[in-house]
Design a protein around this motif. Sequence first.
Motif, PDB file in Angstrom:
ATOM      1  N   ALA A 288      10.031  -1.703 118.511  1.00  0.00           N
ATOM      2  CA  ALA A 288       8.904  -2.630 118.626  1.00  0.00           C
ATOM      3  C   ALA A 288       8.764  -3.564 117.441  1.00  0.00           C
ATOM      4  N   HIS A 289       9.480  -3.305 116.351  1.00  0.00           N
ATOM      5  CA  HIS A 289       9.167  -3.988 115.097  1.00  0.00           C
ATOM      6  C   HIS A 289      10.281  -4.864 114.539  1.00  0.00           C
ATOM      7  N   GLY A 290      11.314  -5.126 115.320  1.00  0.00           N
ATOM      8  CA  GLY A 290      12.363  -6.007 114.835  1.00  0.00           C
ATOM      9  C   GLY A 290      13.589  -5.937 115.707  1.00  0.00           C
ATOM     10  N   PRO A 291      14.585  -6.759 115.422  1.00  0.00           N
ATOM     11  CA  PRO A 291      15.817  -6.765 116.225  1.00  0.00           C
ATOM     12  C   PRO A 291      16.547  -5.430 116.131  1.00  0.00           C
ATOM     13  N   VAL A 292      17.201  -5.046 117.219  1.00  0.00           N
ATOM     14  CA  VAL A 292      17.949  -3.794 117.277  1.00  0.00           C
ATOM     15  C   VAL A 292      19.383  -4.085 117.715  1.00  0.00           C
ATOM     16  N   ASP A 293      20.337  -3.446 117.051  1.00  0.00           N
ATOM     17  CA  ASP A 293      21.743  -3.543 117.427  1.00  0.00           C
ATOM     18  C   ASP A 293      22.332  -2.137 117.329  1.00  0.00           C
ATOM     19  N   VAL A 294      22.508  -1.479 118.476  1.00  0.00           N
ATOM     20  CA  VAL A 294      22.935  -0.083 118.458  1.00  0.00           C
ATOM     21  C   VAL A 294      24.317   0.076 117.835  1.00  0.00           C
ATOM     22  N   ALA A 295      25.171  -0.920 118.018  1.00  0.00           N
ATOM     23  CA  ALA A 295      26.505  -0.825 117.429  1.00  0.00           C
ATOM     24  C   ALA A 295      26.435  -0.893 115.909  1.00  0.00           C
ATOM     25  N   ALA A 296      25.615  -1.807 115.389  1.00  0.00           N
ATOM     26  CA  ALA A 296      25.472  -1.927 113.933  1.00  0.00           C
ATOM     27  C   ALA A 296      24.858  -0.670 113.341  1.00  0.00           C
TER      28      ALA A 296
ATOM     29  N   ALA B 227       9.114 -16.037 119.987  1.00  0.00           N
ATOM     30  CA  ALA B 227       9.310 -17.121 119.017  1.00  0.00           C
ATOM     31  C   ALA B 227       8.921 -18.471 119.588  1.00  0.00           C
ATOM     32  N   GLY B 228       8.454 -18.509 120.847  1.00  0.00           N
ATOM     33  CA  GLY B 228       8.061 -19.774 121.456  1.00  0.00           C
ATOM     34  C   GLY B 228       9.262 -20.687 121.632  1.00  0.00           C
TER      35      GLY B 228
ATOM     36  N   THR C  38      12.778 -11.215 115.528  1.00  0.00           N
ATOM     37  CA  THR C  38      12.831 -11.614 114.112  1.00  0.00           C
ATOM     38  C   THR C  38      11.528 -12.291 113.713  1.00  0.00           C
ATOM     39  N   ALA C  39      11.034 -13.169 114.574  1.00  0.00           N
ATOM     40  CA  ALA C  39       9.763 -13.847 114.299  1.00  0.00           C
ATOM     41  C   ALA C  39       8.605 -12.853 114.287  1.00  0.00           C
TER      42      ALA C  39
ATOM     43  N   VAL D 127       1.357  -4.531 115.392  1.00  0.00           N
ATOM     44  CA  VAL D 127       2.394  -5.034 116.286  1.00  0.00           C
ATOM     45  C   VAL D 127       2.235  -6.546 116.390  1.00  0.00           C
ATOM     46  N   HIS D 128       3.049  -7.174 117.204  1.00  0.00           N
ATOM     47  CA  HIS D 128       3.130  -8.641 117.187  1.00  0.00           C
ATOM     48  C   HIS D 128       1.846  -9.334 117.638  1.00  0.00           C
TER      49      HIS D 128
END
Length: 403
Positions: free
Chosen positions: A199-207, A278-279, A296-297, A383-384
């Motif tokens: 809920a709080h930022g970008p996620v990349d399971v591979a990274a 991010a609109g 990210t925004a 949250v956002h």
Amino acid sequence: MGFDVDRVRAAYPALADGYAYLDGAAGTQLPDVVIDAVAGAYRAGLGNSGGAFPASRRSDMITAECRRAVADLTGGRAEGVILGPNMTTLTYRLARTLAAGWGPGDEVVVTRLDHDANVRPWVQAAVRAGAAVRFADVQLPEGDLPLAQLAELITDRTRLVAVSAASNLIGTRPDVAGITALAHAAGAVSYVDGVHATAHGPVDVAALGADFYATSAYKWSGPHVGAVVADPGLLETLAPDKLAPAPQEVPDRFEQGTLAFADLAGVTAAVEHLSSLAGPASGPGARRERILAGMTAAEAHEQDLFRVLLGGLDAMDHVTTYGKAARRTATAYFIVAGRTPRQVAEHLAARKVNVWDGDNYAWELAGALGLRDSGGAVRAGLVHYNNRSDVDRLLAAVGELAG
């Protein structure tokens, strides 16, 4: 262009009741598009999966779309998205499956930073299998997981390492990629609890190096649906308990019983909503790109508010906050001198500010902090859709409790 929180808030009908919803770490409110998607699925007519008629095909299409949406949100593959009622249920299911290959001499590593849903299923499965459990302790007062400690705990006997991508109690974001690299070097698999982090930022399971990544849609503006994202090839090697006529294909064979199809439509709508945060800055690109821009925004917006919230709490002599990790979500955990956590929560509720009190199922961490037996503490999670007014109202209400 900055984050337009007024535009975001306008999408959430529940926020019109005048309360400051700072309980997001326990579950978020729903935007209109999610509510409409769930209702629309029911209005259109749904049938059970695999039928020859349109209502059944609609359910199958909704399920496939939901898998693609969760994959876009997490950077995973749709063919590896397991769906279910919640993260806890899915984790217990996978713990039973993975533990079928464990025995005496094997070890699993869990941490005292985690929500109990990423601790107890593994502990109980290990005990039944005769495997040993090793706990990673939290470094205090920072509230972090030192990588050096994990390097000592993870050995060639380790079969699984379970770790949180972010603490639901104090927000700590440990070095998950470093921890999973240690697990893989030892031949173990990693199970990452992403319920709070997603809920709080970008996620990349591979990274992150997550062999399994668990998340719950109700923590990011969706219905009560859980998901675990894994490599389909890894899932092909596992044989969960299932009914004889139930599908044998991956990921279907991990989904016991009938899915909540209308709620799955809401999950897809929630992901679409996150991709719009991010609109105009989100751009016209693929959904994964828009999600990364939106989250990210949102993360930057939350962290700006969190600095105000944490700074305000730390400036009060009658307040003690917990957690000082360098990387953390916008989640504050605190006590107020002379008041129980429930008294503080009731005081805030009377002033239309929603917060949680207690251990919030972070059983081991609340114990490590010395708070579990005294009722835990108060948790305020941003949250956002939260704004500066929400933060100011909480600080003003907590300030009233001085003396």
